[in-house]
Motif scaffolding. Sequence first.
Motif, short mmCIF file in Angstrom:
data_model
loop_
_atom_site.label_atom_id
_atom_site.label_comp_id
_atom_site.label_asym_id
_atom_site.label_seq_id
_atom_site.Cartn_x
_atom_site.Cartn_y
_atom_site.Cartn_z
N UNK A 37 40.60 -33.92 30.16
CA UNK A 37 40.80 -34.93 29.12
C UNK A 37 39.70 -34.85 28.07
N UNK A 38 38.45 -34.68 28.51
CA UNK A 38 37.34 -34.55 27.58
C UNK A 38 37.49 -33.31 26.71
N UNK A 39 38.00 -32.24 27.31
CA UNK A 39 38.25 -31.02 26.54
C UNK A 39 39.25 -31.27 25.43
N UNK A 40 40.30 -32.01 25.74
CA UNK A 40 41.30 -32.33 24.72
C UNK A 40 40.73 -33.22 23.62
N UNK A 41 39.85 -34.14 23.99
CA UNK A 41 39.21 -35.00 22.98
C UNK A 41 38.44 -34.14 21.98
N UNK A 42 37.61 -33.23 22.49
CA UNK A 42 36.81 -32.40 21.59
C UNK A 42 37.67 -31.39 20.85
N UNK A 56 38.41 -25.80 3.92
CA UNK A 56 37.84 -26.10 2.60
C UNK A 56 36.43 -25.55 2.44
N UNK A 57 35.78 -25.22 3.54
CA UNK A 57 34.43 -24.67 3.46
C UNK A 57 33.35 -25.70 3.21
N UNK A 58 33.68 -26.99 3.40
CA UNK A 58 32.70 -28.06 3.21
C UNK A 58 32.16 -28.48 4.58
N UNK A 59 30.93 -28.11 4.88
CA UNK A 59 30.37 -28.40 6.20
C UNK A 59 29.96 -29.87 6.26
N UNK A 60 30.91 -30.69 6.63
CA UNK A 60 30.68 -32.13 6.70
C UNK A 60 30.00 -32.48 8.02
N UNK A 61 28.90 -33.21 7.93
CA UNK A 61 28.21 -33.70 9.12
C UNK A 61 28.36 -35.22 9.24
N UNK A 62 29.41 -35.75 8.60
CA UNK A 62 29.63 -37.20 8.59
C UNK A 62 30.74 -37.63 9.52
N UNK A 63 31.27 -36.73 10.34
CA UNK A 63 32.46 -37.10 11.10
C UNK A 63 32.18 -38.08 12.23
N UNK A 122 25.22 -35.82 6.41
CA UNK A 122 24.38 -36.18 7.57
C UNK A 122 23.67 -37.51 7.32
N UNK A 123 23.22 -37.74 6.09
CA UNK A 123 22.58 -39.01 5.76
C UNK A 123 23.56 -40.17 5.91
N UNK A 124 24.81 -39.96 5.49
CA UNK A 124 25.84 -41.00 5.67
C UNK A 124 26.02 -41.30 7.16
N UNK A 247 27.14 -36.19 17.87
CA UNK A 247 28.55 -35.92 18.15
C UNK A 247 29.13 -34.95 17.13
N UNK A 248 28.76 -35.13 15.85
CA UNK A 248 29.25 -34.22 14.82
C UNK A 248 28.76 -32.80 15.06
N UNK A 249 27.52 -32.66 15.47
CA UNK A 249 26.97 -31.32 15.74
C UNK A 249 27.78 -30.64 16.84
N UNK A 250 28.15 -31.38 17.87
CA UNK A 250 28.97 -30.81 18.94
C UNK A 250 30.33 -30.38 18.41
N UNK A 251 30.93 -31.19 17.55
CA UNK A 251 32.23 -30.85 16.97
C UNK A 251 32.13 -29.58 16.14
N UNK A 252 31.12 -29.50 15.29
CA UNK A 252 30.93 -28.31 14.45
C UNK A 252 30.70 -27.07 15.32
N UNK A 253 29.92 -27.23 16.37
CA UNK A 253 29.63 -26.10 17.26
C UNK A 253 30.91 -25.58 17.90
N UNK A 254 31.75 -26.48 18.38
CA UNK A 254 33.00 -26.07 19.03
C UNK A 254 33.92 -25.35 18.04
N UNK A 255 34.05 -25.90 16.83
CA UNK A 255 34.91 -25.27 15.83
C UNK A 255 34.38 -23.91 15.43
N UNK A 256 33.06 -23.78 15.30
CA UNK A 256 32.46 -22.51 14.89
C UNK A 256 32.63 -21.45 15.96
#
Length: 339
Positions: A37-42, A56-63, A122-124, A247-256
């Motif tokens: 279940x956690x795998x599906x969440x991420x 889009x190539x916009x590395x958003x760290x606000x998710x 990231x500031x947001x 949490x955003x860093x983990x998301x970006x890492x998984x996608x990358x």
Amino acid sequence: MKPDFWRIARSPVALGLLALAALLPLVLPGYYLHIATLTLVYAALATAWNLVGGLTGQISLAHSLFVGTGAMLASALLVHFGINMWLGALIAALLAAAMGIAIAFIDYRFRLGHLSFALITLAFAEMAELVVVGWDFLGGASGLYLPRDTGDLAAFQFGGLKGYFWLMLALAVGCILVNLAIVNAPLGYRLRAIRDNEDAAQALGVPLLRNKAIAMAISAALTSLIGTAYARSATFADPYMLASPVLTIEIVLIATVGGLGTAFGPLVGALLLVPLGEFLRGHFGGSLPGLHYFIYGACVVAVVLALPQGVGPALARLLRRRGVKDPKIAAGEKGPSRR
């Protein structure tokens, strides 16, 4: 839209894998079902982020801001006002989409570079965490405890781990289908043009603000819905987990690791990294503090160095070399170049 979308979505392989995944709650023990279940969440979160960061190539760290909006706001509306969480999820998703459009406008108005955009988002995210932790309405530092789950679907309750596995499976599949639809639609071509060269895309008549805003709004709304579902499954909205920029860093890492800009890459990344992280935490987390993080980081570095375009595209190339025609793991898209 090209017919590729429906061909991929309705292919026997895709439908067979989906059917097998849906049967997992009937055979997996509780611990392994939790990991699934956690795998599906991420996977869902990384796929939603991929619309902005990959296409889009916009590395958003606000998710984490959008996850927190869905989790904390929908929970607060339920706890304080008794608002049904289905309606709360919709309100939070609309608010998250509006915030995403505002971020896209700031990016367009000030013509931010990739690094500046990442730092501002990231500031947001950091400011959002401070707001959540400091505002009692959203639970403050203590978070929000949700009512007991009785399995009432009308009240956004899914009756335990099996029900939430199926919910997260539906969200992950939905996010993948949205990615596939956009990749094969005119919007996908415009987003990739913006990613590759904004000035050239604008010279060719591609509206930068409108397309960036659409991508960010869809990504933010999907992310907010996932945040609401995850908070309900945990019966506790934890601001330090659901609104944290980590949490955003983990998301970006998984996608990358899975493959940026591909429809199935984030899913591949989640299938690889989430079980690996849980396995290392379970086996090494108590023996030596930090050892599992070190091993996890070393594994991620090794994968990124060996497969710089991601595991998903590499797997697609391997299948093609073995004679599997057009597996579509990368949905026909290579992902952004590493510049």
